[in-house]
Design an enzyme around this catalytic site. Structure first.
Site, PDB file in Angstrom:
ATOM      1  N   ASP A 121       0.866  -1.180   0.000  1.00 56.32           N
ATOM      2  CA  ASP A 121       0.000   0.000   0.000  1.00 56.32           C
ATOM      3  C   ASP A 121       0.903   1.230   0.000  1.00 56.32           C
ATOM      4  O   ASP A 121       2.104   1.136   0.275  1.00 56.32           O
ATOM      5  CB  ASP A 121      -0.891  -0.014   1.249  1.00 56.32           C
ATOM      6  CG  ASP A 121      -1.811   1.209   1.301  1.00 56.32           C
ATOM      7  OD1 ASP A 121      -2.314   1.618   0.244  1.00 56.32           O
ATOM      8  OD2 ASP A 121      -2.004   1.770   2.401  1.00 56.32           O
ATOM      9  N   SER A 122       0.295   2.375  -0.273  1.00 63.40           N
ATOM     10  CA  SER A 122       1.052   3.623  -0.183  1.00 63.40           C
ATOM     11  C   SER A 122       1.463   3.904   1.262  1.00 63.40           C
ATOM     12  O   SER A 122       2.349   4.718   1.498  1.00 63.40           O
ATOM     13  CB  SER A 122       0.191   4.775  -0.703  1.00 63.40           C
ATOM     14  OG  SER A 122      -1.033   4.789  -0.002  1.00 63.40           O
TER      15      SER A 122
ATOM     16  N   CYS B  30      -3.620  -0.953  -2.259  1.00 60.36           N
ATOM     17  CA  CYS B  30      -3.917   0.463  -2.451  1.00 60.36           C
ATOM     18  C   CYS B  30      -4.869   0.654  -3.643  1.00 60.36           C
ATOM     19  O   CYS B  30      -4.579   0.188  -4.749  1.00 60.36           O
ATOM     20  CB  CYS B  30      -2.596   1.186  -2.717  1.00 60.36           C
ATOM     21  SG  CYS B  30      -2.757   2.939  -3.016  1.00 60.36           S
TER      22      CYS B  30
ATOM     23  N   GLU C 204      -5.365   8.348   9.915  1.00 55.34           N
ATOM     24  CA  GLU C 204      -3.958   8.256  10.351  1.00 55.34           C
ATOM     25  C   GLU C 204      -3.778   8.888  11.734  1.00 55.34           C
ATOM     26  O   GLU C 204      -2.946   8.462  12.512  1.00 55.34           O
ATOM     27  CB  GLU C 204      -3.043   8.962   9.354  1.00 55.34           C
ATOM     28  CG  GLU C 204      -3.130   8.374   7.963  1.00 55.34           C
ATOM     29  CD  GLU C 204      -1.889   7.621   7.550  1.00 55.34           C
ATOM     30  OE1 GLU C 204      -0.839   7.846   8.158  1.00 55.34           O
ATOM     31  OE2 GLU C 204      -1.993   6.808   6.613  1.00 55.34           O
TER      32      GLU C 204
ATOM     33  N   CYS D 268     -10.979   3.143  -0.831  1.00 53.71           N
ATOM     34  CA  CYS D 268      -9.677   3.601  -0.348  1.00 53.71           C
ATOM     35  C   CYS D 268      -9.361   2.769   0.897  1.00 53.71           C
ATOM     36  O   CYS D 268     -10.266   2.491   1.697  1.00 53.71           O
ATOM     37  CB  CYS D 268      -9.761   5.090   0.002  1.00 53.71           C
ATOM     38  SG  CYS D 268      -8.282   5.710   0.823  1.00 53.71           S
TER      39      CYS D 268
ATOM     40  N   HIS E 251      -8.101   3.298   3.699  1.00 48.34           N
ATOM     41  CA  HIS E 251      -8.373   3.821   5.043  1.00 48.34           C
ATOM     42  C   HIS E 251      -9.857   3.865   5.395  1.00 48.34           C
ATOM     43  O   HIS E 251     -10.217   3.915   6.564  1.00 48.34           O
ATOM     44  CB  HIS E 251      -7.829   5.254   5.172  1.00 48.34           C
ATOM     45  CG  HIS E 251      -6.344   5.349   5.183  1.00 48.34           C
ATOM     46  ND1 HIS E 251      -5.567   4.938   4.133  1.00 48.34           N
ATOM     47  CD2 HIS E 251      -5.487   5.812   6.128  1.00 48.34           C
ATOM     48  CE1 HIS E 251      -4.290   5.154   4.424  1.00 48.34           C
ATOM     49  NE2 HIS E 251      -4.221   5.684   5.624  1.00 48.34           N
TER      50      HIS E 251
HETATM   51  N1  DGL Z   1      -3.844   3.815  -0.006  1.00 52.23           N
HETATM   52  C1  DGL Z   1      -4.517   4.861  -0.737  1.00 52.23           C
HETATM   53  C2  DGL Z   1      -5.717   4.304  -1.469  1.00 52.23           C
HETATM   54  O1  DGL Z   1      -6.251   3.265  -1.134  1.00 52.23           O
HETATM   55  C3  DGL Z   1      -4.940   5.991   0.173  1.00 52.23           C
HETATM   56  C4  DGL Z   1      -3.806   6.852   0.682  1.00 52.23           C
HETATM   57  C5  DGL Z   1      -3.063   7.563  -0.421  1.00 52.23           C
HETATM   58  O2  DGL Z   1      -3.547   8.559  -0.982  1.00 52.23           O
HETATM   59  O3  DGL Z   1      -1.968   7.107  -0.738  1.00 52.23           O
HETATM   60  O4  DGL Z   1      -6.167   4.889  -2.417  1.00 52.23           O
END
Ligand code: DGL
Length: 278
Positions: free
Chosen positions: A18-19, A81, A160, A192, A194
């Site tokens: 993931d990011s 992600c 976060e 997303c 989160h």
């Molecule tokens: N992990 C990213 C997503 O699911 C969210 C956080 C980001 O913008 O990197 O799109």
């Protein structure tokens, strides 16, 4: 984890990336669906967020991460992600020869299956929303459906910072989701990583008539089917090993993981991810 060279193909770990830390919500689903599988998680905490970056950058970062995960001898990869799934999945699948699962098609499938009135909402980052990846996936399954989409950029920092409930969260949820109220949707994709952590606040605001879809469960099931077809599922019942790596601030990752995972994490490893050739 035993040295990777000595492991048979099915015994190798699954790589998840993931990011940042949000992909742990997808890892939780993988652990539940495939409890025998070892998992290596990578969160690109030095370069998060991806949601406001260009396709070229997201593809480059994603390729570096896949190279890192391959160095850990993974047998398959989950792009947890949504933003990376939207922009990099096709490139990764054509560049690397191993099963790679994204979250968008599984999320779209769950939504199409769930909707009764054909009115689906999708929320995600700016990048995911403007990629139209969910539109394409939903239309490929049911050509007459067009989702209503909204970017909710403040949801990521809220989570976060641990604001998953309470007045501030409710105000932000209302701010972004008010336009969806008049769209008569009955299904809302949490597009997303989160957002599933805000599910209670989102569901409470949208009301009982709207089903919130977390793509993680369907993603885990899709990967299990892919691994089974490739004879890569680890059948033997055993305690799985989980390891965690990040590109920065490993102690933040450990703290976040210890808030949301069903076990405690001692430490995450810090990786110089830009050293893994794109
Ligand atoms: N992990 C990213 C997503 O699911 C969210 C956080 C980001 O913008 O990197 O799109």
């Amino acid at each position: 984890m035993p040295s990777a060279e000595r492991l048979s193909a099915a015994d190798r770990p699954i790589g998840v990336f993931d990011s940042g830390v949000g992909g742990l919500t997808v890892m939780r689903a993988l652990m539940k669906t495939m409890p025998n599988e070892d998992i290596v998680y990578f969160g690109d905490t030095a370069r998060v967020p991806y949601g406001n970056k260009s396709k070229a950058t997201i593809v480059r970062f994603s390729r570096q991460i896949v190279n890192f995960l391959l160095s850990r001898s993974v047998k398959a990869i989950v792009v947890a992600c949504n933003t990376a799934s939207a922009y990099a999945l096709d490139e990764l699948r054509s560049a690397f020869d191993l099963p790679i699962e994204g979250v968008i098609l599984p999320g779209a499938e769950a939504a199409v299956e769930a909707t009764r009135n054909g009115r689906i909402g999708v929320i995600g980052t700016y990048a995911t929303v403007s990629s139209q990846a969910y539109d394409r996936a939903i239309r490929a399954l049911k050509p007459d459906l067009t989702p209503v989409k909204i970017a909710c950029p403040l949801f990521v920092p809220l989570v976060e910072e641990g604001f998953t409930a309470g007045e501030i969260t409710e105000r932000v949820v209302e701010h972004y989701l008010a336009p969806l109220k008049s769209e008569a949707i009955d299904t809302l994709v949490l597009g997303c990583t989160h957002y599933p952590l805000l599910k209670s606040a989102i569901a409470a605001y949208m009301g009982a008539g709207v089903l919130c879809i977390d793509p993680a469960k369907n993603t885990a099931e899709a990967l299990r089917a892919r691994l089974a077809a490739a004879r890569l599922l680890r059948e033997e019942a055993r305690a799985a090993c989980y390891s965690f790596a990040v590109s920065d601030a490993e102690e933040r990752m450990t703290a976040f993981a210890n808030r949301i995972m069903p076990f405690s994490i001692q430490a995450a490893e810090k990786i110089a991810i830009e050293n893994y050739e794109a």
